[in-house]
Each structure stands twice: as structure tokens, then as C-alpha cells.
Write an enzyme that holds these catalytic residues in place. Structure first.
Site, PDB file in Angstrom:
ATOM      1  N   GLU A 198     100.202 -75.184  42.565  1.00 12.93           N
ATOM      2  CA  GLU A 198     101.045 -74.280  43.345  1.00 12.93           C
ATOM      3  C   GLU A 198     101.963 -75.073  44.272  1.00 12.93           C
ATOM      4  O   GLU A 198     103.084 -74.649  44.557  1.00 12.93           O
ATOM      5  CB  GLU A 198     100.182 -73.315  44.158  1.00 12.93           C
ATOM      6  CG  GLU A 198     100.958 -72.316  44.983  1.00 12.93           C
ATOM      7  CD  GLU A 198     100.069 -71.369  45.767  1.00 12.93           C
ATOM      8  OE1 GLU A 198     100.618 -70.457  46.401  1.00 12.93           O
ATOM      9  OE2 GLU A 198      98.837 -71.530  45.741  1.00 12.93           O
ATOM     10  N   ARG A 216      91.709 -79.473  44.505  1.00 13.24           N
ATOM     11  CA  ARG A 216      91.445 -80.078  45.805  1.00 13.24           C
ATOM     12  C   ARG A 216      90.196 -79.487  46.462  1.00 13.24           C
ATOM     13  O   ARG A 216      89.609 -80.094  47.352  1.00 13.24           O
ATOM     14  CB  ARG A 216      92.656 -79.936  46.730  1.00 13.24           C
ATOM     15  CG  ARG A 216      92.906 -78.531  47.242  1.00 13.24           C
ATOM     16  CD  ARG A 216      94.080 -78.482  48.232  1.00 13.24           C
ATOM     17  NE  ARG A 216      94.228 -77.161  48.819  1.00 13.24           N
ATOM     18  CZ  ARG A 216      94.927 -76.166  48.279  1.00 13.24           C
ATOM     19  NH1 ARG A 216      95.550 -76.375  47.129  1.00 13.24           N
ATOM     20  NH2 ARG A 216      95.010 -74.997  48.882  1.00 13.24           N
ATOM     21  N   HIS A 236      93.620 -71.724  40.808  1.00 16.29           N
ATOM     22  CA  HIS A 236      94.934 -72.017  41.356  1.00 16.29           C
ATOM     23  C   HIS A 236      95.352 -73.390  40.836  1.00 16.29           C
ATOM     24  O   HIS A 236      94.619 -74.367  40.987  1.00 16.29           O
ATOM     25  CB  HIS A 236      94.880 -72.100  42.890  1.00 16.29           C
ATOM     26  CG  HIS A 236      94.678 -70.798  43.573  1.00 16.29           C
ATOM     27  ND1 HIS A 236      93.780 -70.632  44.610  1.00 16.29           N
ATOM     28  CD2 HIS A 236      95.260 -69.586  43.418  1.00 16.29           C
ATOM     29  CE1 HIS A 236      93.812 -69.391  45.055  1.00 16.29           C
ATOM     30  NE2 HIS A 236      94.711 -68.733  44.341  1.00 16.29           N
ATOM     31  N   HIS A 263      99.692 -69.470  39.105  1.00 13.23           N
ATOM     32  CA  HIS A 263     100.944 -70.066  39.588  1.00 13.23           C
ATOM     33  C   HIS A 263     101.512 -71.069  38.576  1.00 13.23           C
ATOM     34  O   HIS A 263     102.603 -70.888  38.085  1.00 13.23           O
ATOM     35  CB  HIS A 263     100.797 -70.713  40.968  1.00 13.23           C
ATOM     36  CG  HIS A 263     100.296 -69.788  42.022  1.00 13.23           C
ATOM     37  ND1 HIS A 263     100.952 -68.613  42.342  1.00 13.23           N
ATOM     38  CD2 HIS A 263      99.190 -69.841  42.820  1.00 13.23           C
ATOM     39  CE1 HIS A 263     100.290 -67.992  43.299  1.00 13.23           C
ATOM     40  NE2 HIS A 263      99.213 -68.711  43.600  1.00 13.23           N
ATOM     41  N   HIS A 312      95.781 -61.198  39.783  1.00  7.16           N
ATOM     42  CA  HIS A 312      95.452 -62.133  40.868  1.00  7.16           C
ATOM     43  C   HIS A 312      95.646 -61.457  42.211  1.00  7.16           C
ATOM     44  O   HIS A 312      96.760 -61.093  42.593  1.00  7.16           O
ATOM     45  CB  HIS A 312      96.314 -63.389  40.785  1.00  7.16           C
ATOM     46  CG  HIS A 312      95.886 -64.464  41.738  1.00  7.16           C
ATOM     47  ND1 HIS A 312      94.683 -65.112  41.627  1.00  7.16           N
ATOM     48  CD2 HIS A 312      96.497 -64.997  42.828  1.00  7.16           C
ATOM     49  CE1 HIS A 312      94.565 -66.011  42.590  1.00  7.16           C
ATOM     50  NE2 HIS A 312      95.655 -65.954  43.343  1.00  7.16           N
ATOM     51  N   ASP A 336      98.828 -61.288  44.271  1.00 11.95           N
ATOM     52  CA  ASP A 336      98.359 -62.405  45.080  1.00 11.95           C
ATOM     53  C   ASP A 336      98.189 -62.046  46.552  1.00 11.95           C
ATOM     54  O   ASP A 336      97.218 -61.410  46.946  1.00 11.95           O
ATOM     55  CB  ASP A 336      99.307 -63.587  44.882  1.00 11.95           C
ATOM     56  CG  ASP A 336      98.765 -64.896  45.435  1.00 11.95           C
ATOM     57  OD1 ASP A 336      97.655 -64.894  45.991  1.00 11.95           O
ATOM     58  OD2 ASP A 336      99.445 -65.921  45.305  1.00 11.95           O
ATOM     59  N   HIS A 338      94.127 -61.433  46.467  1.00 11.93           N
ATOM     60  CA  HIS A 338      93.281 -61.753  47.612  1.00 11.93           C
ATOM     61  C   HIS A 338      93.395 -60.544  48.532  1.00 11.93           C
ATOM     62  O   HIS A 338      94.370 -60.422  49.285  1.00 11.93           O
ATOM     63  CB  HIS A 338      93.757 -63.006  48.336  1.00 11.93           C
ATOM     64  CG  HIS A 338      93.816 -64.236  47.483  1.00 11.93           C
ATOM     65  ND1 HIS A 338      92.695 -64.847  46.985  1.00 11.93           N
ATOM     66  CD2 HIS A 338      94.866 -64.977  47.050  1.00 11.93           C
ATOM     67  CE1 HIS A 338      93.048 -65.923  46.285  1.00 11.93           C
ATOM     68  NE2 HIS A 338      94.358 -66.009  46.297  1.00 11.93           N
TER      69      HIS A 338
END
Length: 444
Positions: A232, A205, A229, A266, A58, A317, A60
Site C-alpha cells: 500500500e 511488516r 494488505h 491495495h 475490505h 476499506d 475496517h
């Protein structure tokens, strides 16, 4: 052409063996010869402990530019996110390539041979597509090639800022508008030898419930990895309960998202039912302990998840640090703090999370093992540094997991190619300068 690497010590899934010769041809291991006391003639010598290449499940990449900056002052995940948005707003395909190339080179120096890039920065500011709608994703794929590591580009659907809410100004760069439009754009991405194309749901979301199945079905049609995700933050759980009357995990289960190709990232704030759902569907769990502690997220129930049937992998991450050995031991040490007991995972189990299970989560079940037929991806950790010197060789795996750091990585080999030799990257010889230049270009 066959080449041979001679490992002074090698971790072979369950135990450490001295004197192991690894024969490599066409990017794969063709033979593993134990008990080879001296390097064969012409073999490349790997002093230390050689383990399968580490899998960073994972990432970013652009979050690397936040290191240090977000340590000023106090706050929560949500205040950290505002700083992250500012960095995201400045990136172009060209600057993203430069940054990711340096970040992936840093990963290679840390023994990482494959990365799962959770990619949601798709469009130009304001949400206007580039002439090539996948210019940002292609920049990441090329950056990984330049840095000499493999990538699974987890192209991410990100459609809303919350349950029933349109994307905010920052998030317009992330959104394709609908899951169908996301699928149309993502379908244009093509894998290559070093790159696989997977999918991601940013979070429950960020993708409306009615559109979750579109992303899941896109991944299923391609037998591609699907990441998300998950729980978290407690705020996400509370909002999901208010909007749908259930937890995020249950919502994903009800819309066909969970399964053996799916990894929840997570999985921090889960109910007992959530854990049973994830384990019962063989959905994976990617723990990112250094980010989870940096963002004050909490400690996830990793041991309970694994016991329920959820395979564990690891990721760096936000790149608060890039060190998969630290991620591995942090998972164990977090559980010790939570339970006040020791020994939840052996060093071998933690190495499997960092290697074979991580690669499997990224769609590469043929990586992460030192065995014939596997991809010739491996890394060597020094056993004579100030952190690792002293213990007997039979405890090399324990020493590596519980004491070594990314700074102790001496060699990284990907597809039989020596990407890092004696701590120096073959293609990016000054990674620190490359990182500094790329990050400086993003400042106001």
C-alpha cells in the site's frame, strides 16, 4: 415457502433484461424467469435495475468513526494512522457492536449484502485478552446479523510494528504475540449461516517472515479466504527490501502465502515481477479506490493485474464513503487519468468485480449472480432519480455504474429477506441516528 420478486429490469451477468421474475425458496434463487411483462400475483415489485448483492471485500468497521475528522489539516497515511489509533483505543466489545451494527446497516442501505471484515482489534487496551478472547470478533459477527448482511470475518494476525520491531503501545490490542497464539485464538471462532471465518496477514511488516506460513497453513487447512494488505505504501516496500532483500510480494510467494484463495488488498506499488507473481498464482486483488485516494496512497495497476490473471474485487476499506458503485467507477476513472485513455472495463466487468468476484474473494462462490441455485442476495437501484433518469433501459447497467450512487439504492434482499425496502432498513430504521450515537460515544 417460495416467494417471488419481480424486477422491472435485471442485470443477468452480461446484459439487462426487462421483466424478470426471481423465485426464491430457503434463501436461494430457484428460478429466473425472463420476459415476465407484469408482476405475477403476490410478487414483491422491484422498480429499477436489480443486480446481484454487492460485496464489500475490505472493511475496517471502526474506521467509519474517522469520517470528517481526518479531513482537517494535511499529512500522509502515517499521520492519518495516529488518529486511527486514538479511535481504536476507546472501543469495547459493546461499543464496537453498536458502531459496527450501524456501519453494516449503512452498507445494506448501499446495496451491500456481504462484507469482508479485516479484523485486528482483538484485545483490551494494553493487550490483555477479554474473558472471551474473541469478544471483539463476536461483536462484529453479531452486528452483521443485526444489520441483516453476511460477513466473512478475516481474523488478522498483527504481531509487530515493523520488521524486527515489537508492537507499539497502540498495537498491543492487535497482537497475540506469535502466529501460533493467533491460530489458537482464531480456531475458537465458529462460523454460522451468515458468517464465515477467514484469515488475514495484516502486512509483511506486521507478521515476521518466519511466521507467515503459520497463518497461510491455518487458512489452507480450512479452505478459508486469506487476505493481506500488500504494498500500500512505498515505505513498506523499502523496509522489506532492506530487511529481506526482496519485495513484499516475493516474500509472500516464498513463504507459501499466494494462491487462488488469497487476496492482496491495495497492491498499489508493484514491480512487473510482483504483478506476474500475483497473476500467475491466481491471487486476487482488492482495490479500494476511495480510501486509496483519501489517504494519498496512489493508483494501483489494476488493469495489468487483471490481465496477468489476478481477479479484481472492491472494498470501501476506511469508509471515507460507503458506496461500491463509486468504488467500481473510480477504478475505471483512475485508470483513465493514469493512461489518458478511456474504456478499460465495461460496466458489466465493473459490476462483476463488485458482485461475483467480490463474493468469491470472501469465500462465497455461490453468491453474486442472479441464477438458479445462487444465494438470493440482490439489490435494486432506482432508474428515475436525478442521477439516473434519462438513458434508455438497455443502458441501465452503464447508468448505474457510471452515474448512480448508494443514495439510489431502493431495495436490498439477503437470503430472500427484504432487509432494505424503499430505502428504509427493516431492523435499523434510523441508521443516521444509530451512527451518530455510536460515534459520539467514542469521543473524549
Amino acid at each position: 415457502m417460495q416467494v417471488t420478486y419481480w424486477a422491472e429490469h435485471a442485470w443477468l451477468e452480461t446484459n439487462t433484461e426487462p421483466g424478470v421474475a426471481l423465485d426464491v425458496s430457503d434463501g436461494r434463487i430457484t428460478a429466473v424467469r425472463k420476459g415476465v411483462e407484469a408482476p405475477p400475483q403476490g410478487a414483491t415489485v422491484l422498480r429499477g435495475l436489480t443486480v446481484p448483492g454487492l460485496a464489500n471485500a475490505h472493511s475496517h468497521a471502526f474506521h467509519r468513526a474517522l469520517r470528517g475528522t481526518v479531513q482537517v489539516g494535511s499529512g500522509t497515511f502515517w499521520t492519518w494512522r495516529e488518529v486511527m489509533y486514538q479511535v481504536a483505543s476507546r472501543l469495547t466489545p459493546e461499543s464496537y457492536h453498536a458502531l459496527a451494527r450501524a456501519v453494516y446497516a449503512e452498507m445494506a442501505l448501499a446495496g451491500i449484502t456481504a462484507v469482508g471484515e479485516f479484523h485486528y482489534l482483538h484485545h483490551a487496551p494494553g493487550g490483555v485478552p477479554y474473558a472471551d478472547p474473541n469478544a471483539m470478533g463476536e461483536a462484529l459477527i453479531e452486528a452483521a446479523a443485526d444489520a441483516g448482511i453476511r460477513i466473512t470475518l478475516l481474523d488478522t494476525a498483527y504481531l509487530s510494528s515493523g520488521f524486527g520491531e515489537a508492537p507499539n503501545d497502540h498495537q498491543l490490542r492487535f497482537s497475540d504475540g506469535t502466529a501460533d497464539a493467533w491460530a489458537e485464538r482464531a480456531s475458537r471462532l465458529k462460523g454460522r449461516e451468515h458468517a464465515l471465518i477467514g484469515a488475514a496477514i495484516h502486512s509483511v511488516r506486521a507478521v515476521p517472515a518466519a511466521q507467515l506460513a503459520t497463518v497461510a497453513e491455518w487458512a489452507a487447512a480450512r479452505s478459508a479466504p486469506l487476505h493481506v494488505h500488500l504494498s500500500e505504501q512505498t515505505a513498506e516496500n523499502e523496509a522489506c527490501l532492506a530487511a529481506h532483500g526482496c519485495t513484499p510480494t516475493r516474500l509472500l510467494a516464498d513463504h507459501g502465502v499466494l494462491g487462488p484463495r488469497t487476496t492482496g488488498v491495495h497492491n498499489t506499488h508493484l514491480t512487473d515481477e510482483d504483478i506476474a507473481l500475483l497473476g500467475g498464482t491466481s491471487s486476487g486483488t482488492c482495490m479500494c479506490p476511495t480510501t486509496e485516494r483519501d489517504l494519498a496512497d496512489g493508483i494501483g495497476p489494476a488493469a495489468a493485474l487483471q490481465k496477468a490473471g489476478s481477479p479484481l474485487s472492491l472494498g470501501s476499506d476506511s469508509h471515507a464513503v460507503i458506496d461500491l458503485l463509486e468504488e467500481a467507477r473510480a477504478m475505471e476513472l483512475n485508470e483513465r487519468l493514469r493512461t489518458r485513455t478511456r474504456g478499460h472495463w465495461t460496466a458489466a466487468a465493473l459490476l462483476r468485480a463488485a458482485t461475483s468476484d467480490g463474493h468469491a474473494a470472501l469465500g462465497r462462490p455461490d453468491a453474486g449472480r442472479l441464477e438458479p441455485g445462487a444465494l438470493a442476495d440482490f439489490t435494486t437501484v432506482a432508474l428515475d432519480s436525478v442521477r439516473t433518469a434519462g438513458p434508455v433501459p438497455r443502458l441501465a447497467a452503464e447508468t448505474t455504474v457510471f452515474a448512480a450512487s448508494a443514495a439510489d439504492v431502493r431495495h436490498t434482499v439477503v437470503g430472500g429477506r427484504h432487509v432494505v425496502r424503499d430505502g428504509v432498513h427493516a431492523e435499523v430504521p434510523d441508521v443516521a441516528s444509530a451512527l451518530s450515537a455510536a460515534i459520539a460515544s467514542l469521543r473524549d
